[in-house]
Design an enzyme around this catalytic site. Structure first.
Site: not given
Ligand code: NAD
Length: 495
Positions: A175, A250, A284, A385
């Site tokens: 997804k 992550e 991130c 963040e």
């Molecule tokens: P997010 O947590 O809002 O969403 C990430 C994914 O999870 C999306 O596909 C979203 O649809 C899905 N999702 C949302 N709620 C969910 C739930 N309750 N159950 C299952 N899936 C769910 O994050 P985002 O806004 O897409 O990305 C930004 C975040 O990602 C920032 O916090 C960033 O630091 C982090 N990030 C971390 C890394 C790493 O490797 N550590 C890399 C890139 C981004």
């Protein structure tokens, strides 16, 4: 007419079971619809899992060098399509074309690494404590992998998960983030053309609640690899914990760059600009805190301001642009709310602090690169963040104080120090609490063959990238071969 995309489930391109759709728009020009995508739900997930479960029976038996060769072909196709993929990526999430080319290249590099790893997958042979007995470990596939990705690296992060998952012999239900479904779809097309068996790879578009949660809770999914916010990571860990699924998380970061008084200031400045405002601060590993030694503080802040004001905002497809838009209206509002918080907390706004609506920019979600000075470690802008182009500058009096401030956060992903003192460089490598430390480089710049991940609330201890992720996507099987022809009791017969 905008392009209509489909899910790929159980070997077929299909609409969602409800037939409902959602639009994906360009954050540099919200009038432009990039594509229309199926809005899926649990029933779609169930079908995808059934396909993946079926495919696992055969895929797990394909020799891993052969699986690796398919990943190599996928890399070759991506080389041919690099420009097309990168342009779609810029249109759907905004980062500048030089960076989306880098994102695609990271996918290519990850494919070629998987090709090599398919021939390695080393187990170990270890002497037995008993005579005429042979001990070894091997890697075996786990089953169906549920993979959930964010929008900020629309190609690199899915490839970090999908190439090792498949190379290890698992099948996949994926997804992608609903802000970047088009790049994800282009990747699935590449995998199918390269020869991944159709049932082994499934993509289900939709929201976290409607698609992500059913993946996490599905009894026939054996492992979850999630990249996203710490907030969602905690929800996933709790839900997956109920069935003791293997989970890799992550998550977020609040990364800092330390600039010591002996640093090469121009090098540190380039690193700070790239770290803070590259990908519009939406990495991130973005530099969101600068920890600067008091002896060079004023000089450095002046240089920083001058260079930041020269950054050009605009549509990322324009090669002369330095900073693209933030990904959507929600993100713009979050960034602005933190700017208000910073002002209320007593930090001094040096530049930026508002959306940029000059000319065509008003069609998208542009935010001026923003710097706060006079920040202290207890302020929310120094702790939480923000995920946007906002940099908080903190003054310190010593190396020890710099390390202490850097570590004073709930997160622990990336970190950096600029210094020419070799002793301080080695102390920083030892004492900084983060999964990644750069010496004389910015907080960003991961290479695909190195482990990637963080400590504290940035994750749960697993790593993506390099050899480490191959351990996550496979089980270790311990094998004892007794060729003595008699019952040998370990710890008893030999003591
Ligand atoms: P997010 O947590 O809002 O969403 C990430 C994914 O999870 C999306 O596909 C979203 O649809 C899905 N999702 C949302 N709620 C969910 C739930 N309750 N159950 C299952 N899936 C769910 O994050 P985002 O806004 O897409 O990305 C930004 C975040 O990602 C920032 O916090 C960033 O630091 C982090 N990030 C971390 C890394 C790493 O490797 N550590 C890399 C890139 C981004």
């Amino acid at each position: 007419m905008s392009k209509e995309y489909k899910n790929f489930i159980n070997g077929e391109w299909v609409d969602s079971v409800t037939g409902e759709t959602f639009e994906n728009r360009n954050p540099a020009n919200w009038d432009e619809v990039v594509g229309v995508f199926p809005k899926s739900n649990k029933e779609d997930v169930d079908k995808a899992v059934a396909g993946a479960r079926h495919a696992f029976k055969e895929w797990r038996l394909v020799p891993s060098p052969e699986r690796g060769e398919i990943m190599k072909k996928a890399g070759d196709i991506m080389v041919q399509r690099k420009e097309k993929i990168s342009r779609v990526m810029t249109r759907e999430m905004g980062k500048v074309i030089a960076e989306t080319r880098g994102d695609t290249q990271e996918g290519i590099d990850t494919a070629y690494y998987a090709f090599g790893e398919g021939r390695r997958m080393f187990g170990q042979t270890v002497p037995s404590e008993l005579p005429n007995k042979f001990n070894m470990t091997t890697h075996i596939p786990i089953g169906v992998a549920g993979l959930i990705s964010p929008w900020n690296f629309p190609m690199a992060i899915p490839t970090w998960k999908i190439f090792p998952a498949l190379t290890c012999g698992n099948t996949v239900v994926f997804k992608p983030a609903s802000d970047t479904p088009a790049t994800a779809t282009l990747f699935i097309e590449v995998l199918l053309e390269a020869g991944v068996p159709p049932l082994a790879i499934n993509i289900v578009h939709g929201t976290g609640t409607a698609v992500g949660i059913p993946i996490v809770e599905h009894p026939d999914i054996d492992l979850i690899s999630f990249t996203g916010s710490s907030q969602v990571g905690k929800i996933i860990n709790e839900k997956a914990g109920k069935s003791l699924k293997r989970v890799s998380l992550e998550l977020g970061g609040k990364n800092a760059e330390i600039i010591m008084d002996d640093a090469d200031l121009h090098l540190a400045l380039e690193g700070a600009l790239w770290g803070a405002f590259g990908t519009t601060g939406q990495r991130c590993t973005a530099t969101s805190r600068l920890i600067v030694h008091e002896k060079i503080y004023k000089k450095f802040v002046d240089l920083l301001l001058e260079s930041t004001q020269k950054l050009k905002l605009g549509n990322g497809l324009d090669e002369s642009v330095d900073v693209g838009p933030v990904v959507n209206r929600g993100q713009l509002e979050t960034v602005h709310s933190y700017v208000e918080i910073g002002k209320q907390e007593g930090a001094t706004l040096l530049c930026g602090g508002e959306p940029d609506e000059t000319g065509d920019l008003k069609k998208g979600f542009f935010y001026k690169p923003t710097i706060f000075v006079d920040v202290n470690r207890n302020m929310r802008i120094a702790r939480e963040e923000i995920f946007g182009p906002v940099l908080s500058v903190i003054k310190v009096a010593s190396f020890d104080e710099a390390i202490d401030v850097l570590n004073d956060t709930d997160y622990g992903l990336s970190s950096s120090i600029y210094t020419r003192d070799v002793n301080n460089a080695f102390r920083a490598m030892r004492d900084i609490q983060a999964g990644i430390t750069y010496i004389n480089g910015p907080t960003i710049g991961a290479e695909c063959h190195m482990p990637f991940g963080g400590v504290k609330e940035t994750g749960n201890g697993h790593r993506e990238g390099g050899w480490a992720v191959y351990d996550f996507f496979s089980e270790t099987k311990t094998v004892y071969v007794d060729y003595s022809g008699k019952l040998q009791k370990a710890q008893i017969d030999n003591r």
